[in-house]
Design a protein around this motif. Sequence first.
Motif, PDB file in Angstrom:
ATOM      1  N   SER A   1      -7.281 -57.626 -22.618  1.00  0.00           N
ATOM      2  CA  SER A   1      -8.625 -57.566 -23.201  1.00  0.00           C
ATOM      3  C   SER A   1      -9.124 -58.937 -23.656  1.00  0.00           C
ATOM      4  O   SER A   1     -10.313 -59.119 -23.896  1.00  0.00           O
ATOM      5  CB  SER A   1      -8.635 -56.588 -24.370  1.00  0.00           C
ATOM      6  OG  SER A   1      -7.701 -57.004 -25.347  1.00  0.00           O
ATOM      7  N   ASP A   2      -8.210 -59.903 -23.801  1.00  0.00           N
ATOM      8  CA  ASP A   2      -8.619 -61.251 -24.248  1.00  0.00           C
ATOM      9  C   ASP A   2      -8.648 -62.256 -23.095  1.00  0.00           C
ATOM     10  O   ASP A   2      -8.955 -63.434 -23.297  1.00  0.00           O
ATOM     11  CB  ASP A   2      -7.643 -61.766 -25.321  1.00  0.00           C
ATOM     12  CG  ASP A   2      -7.720 -60.940 -26.595  1.00  0.00           C
ATOM     13  OD1 ASP A   2      -8.841 -60.469 -26.899  1.00  0.00           O
ATOM     14  OD2 ASP A   2      -6.685 -60.749 -27.259  1.00  0.00           O
ATOM     15  N   ALA A   3      -8.305 -61.783 -21.894  1.00  0.00           N
ATOM     16  CA  ALA A   3      -8.121 -62.721 -20.774  1.00  0.00           C
ATOM     17  C   ALA A   3      -9.432 -63.261 -20.206  1.00  0.00           C
ATOM     18  O   ALA A   3      -9.409 -64.071 -19.289  1.00  0.00           O
ATOM     19  CB  ALA A   3      -7.318 -62.041 -19.659  1.00  0.00           C
ATOM     20  N   TYR A   4     -10.564 -62.826 -20.749  1.00  0.00           N
ATOM     21  CA  TYR A   4     -11.856 -63.256 -20.202  1.00  0.00           C
ATOM     22  C   TYR A   4     -12.513 -64.349 -21.033  1.00  0.00           C
ATOM     23  O   TYR A   4     -13.474 -64.973 -20.588  1.00  0.00           O
ATOM     24  CB  TYR A   4     -12.801 -62.051 -20.093  1.00  0.00           C
ATOM     25  CG  TYR A   4     -12.217 -60.971 -19.237  1.00  0.00           C
ATOM     26  CD1 TYR A   4     -12.296 -61.047 -17.850  1.00  0.00           C
ATOM     27  CD2 TYR A   4     -11.538 -59.892 -19.800  1.00  0.00           C
ATOM     28  CE1 TYR A   4     -11.721 -60.076 -17.055  1.00  0.00           C
ATOM     29  CE2 TYR A   4     -10.960 -58.921 -19.010  1.00  0.00           C
ATOM     30  CZ  TYR A   4     -11.057 -59.013 -17.637  1.00  0.00           C
ATOM     31  OH  TYR A   4     -10.492 -58.062 -16.846  1.00  0.00           O
ATOM     32  N   SER A   5     -11.992 -64.590 -22.229  1.00  0.00           N
ATOM     33  CA  SER A   5     -12.655 -65.526 -23.140  1.00  0.00           C
ATOM     34  C   SER A   5     -12.754 -66.925 -22.537  1.00  0.00           C
ATOM     35  O   SER A   5     -13.820 -67.549 -22.562  1.00  0.00           O
ATOM     36  CB  SER A   5     -11.897 -65.602 -24.465  1.00  0.00           C
ATOM     37  OG  SER A   5     -11.804 -64.315 -25.020  1.00  0.00           O
TER      38      SER A   5
END
Lengths: 45, 471
Positions: free
Chosen positions: B429-433
């Motif tokens: 869920s944080d891999a797009y930042s």
Amino acid sequence: MAIEKTDPSLTVKLLLAWLWVGIPLAWGVWVTLNNALKLFQPPAA
Amino acid sequence: MGAEEITLAAFLDRSHSIAGPGFSRWLVPPAALCIHLCIGQAYAFSVFNKPLAQLLCSMQHACPPATEKAISTTPGDWTIASLGWIFSLAIVFLGLSAAVFGRWVESAGPRAAMFASASLFCGGLLVAGFGVSIHNLPIVFLGYGVIGGCGLGIGYISPVSTLIKWFPDRPGLATGTAIMGFGGGALIGAPLAVALMKQYSSPTSNGVSATMITMGVIYFIFMMVGVLLVRVPAPGWKPAGYVAPTTSAHMITTRNVTATEAVKTPQFWLLWAVLFLNVTAGIGILGQASLMVQDMFAVTAVAAAGFVGLLSLFNMGGRIFWASMSDFMGRKRTYMIFFGLGAVLYFLIPWTKNIGSLGLFVLICCIILTMYGGGFATIPAYLRDMFGTVEVGAIHGRLLTAWSCAGVAGPVLVNYIRQYQLAHGVAKSDAYSVTMIICAGLLVVGFICNYLVKPVDEGHYVAVGAAEAAT
């Protein structure tokens, strides 16, 4: 935006030309909108 | 037979497509839409990916439930990674053919160019359908990627300069309408392909080959209406009540630069960078939209597909909205908004996940997609402002190589950064930042490039007499 000539046959031609492209585009938009609504629907139990 | 060939050649010739008295210029946008609504099907090609990856297993009734990694377990079935090259090849050949054939499109006229586009794009679909029927991937690459890609490039630029000449008072609106069609093509192409595959599916086939062949025939007929409708204005024609400016405004020239000369100017390369950066950043959202909304907000795959459809709608709507607005705001200011507002919005995307607001996330992505589409649709009018009308189609064709490069760079950027982060233990869920922040950075660079665009130096303009002869 006004049509430059008011010849009735030209008006019919314009109407048909815009319907030719408008109808499939409207169908595509309708199908897409229906699918997009699923984004805001709660998941089935 | 010989007489028929001469008749067809004469019909397609530019001199035979000059509008007579009483012709309405409002017939030209639907003619352009006939082409763009069809070639825009390219954006929906991914609808074929899963069925193409299951061709052999569908013949054996042995397709497993599809997952991201295992679409088919049958030996010999194509992988999603190899199928991804079909679209990439099509976009590469779109840019190359637009660049190479741009001057031919200008000299041959829109009717011949549209006919060539229809023949290549629809012929490409037929060849690809044949390739699918014999399960030969190189033939599919050749059909859809190479032949179809050339049809995409010629078709994309074919109506642009004609529309600009018919609508000197509203060039943004006119070209935006046509290029909106390219965005709208996906909305038609995806459900049409799904419906046809359902119709043609049988116990031993999932109907992809027959669907491609049928679409090739349907699209050819649809595009031929555009070929019949399109006209070029008679020399010296102008809209009723329109007074052409006699002197150049600050960022709108009344003179002309040839395509050969345009590529020697810094303005061309700054606009190339503007398009490249806007498209690359847009792919940062489009290329991973489905996975991103599922990973960040835990929505279902069906809901994620709806999200992708919503983005397509805003991509289409942004094309006509921003291109029309640019007629009033000016092109440079419009791109300032794309890059300035876009950079802020990309920075905000990771924050929407932190506050758990799906609605805000969707809203931000939709606004970004309007500016992605707007970037495509406003560029022809920007080129017309900078380089004049004489070879704007050819110049536009050369500029589209930026799209080809972005079509390769964008997915690479998105996929590799995500994979790298996941491999280093970052939560899904944080891999797009990081991707979003890089995209925001790209837009900042784009803002600077656009800021640096100034009027073309005197030495690049065509002499007045030569320009009149060319028109």
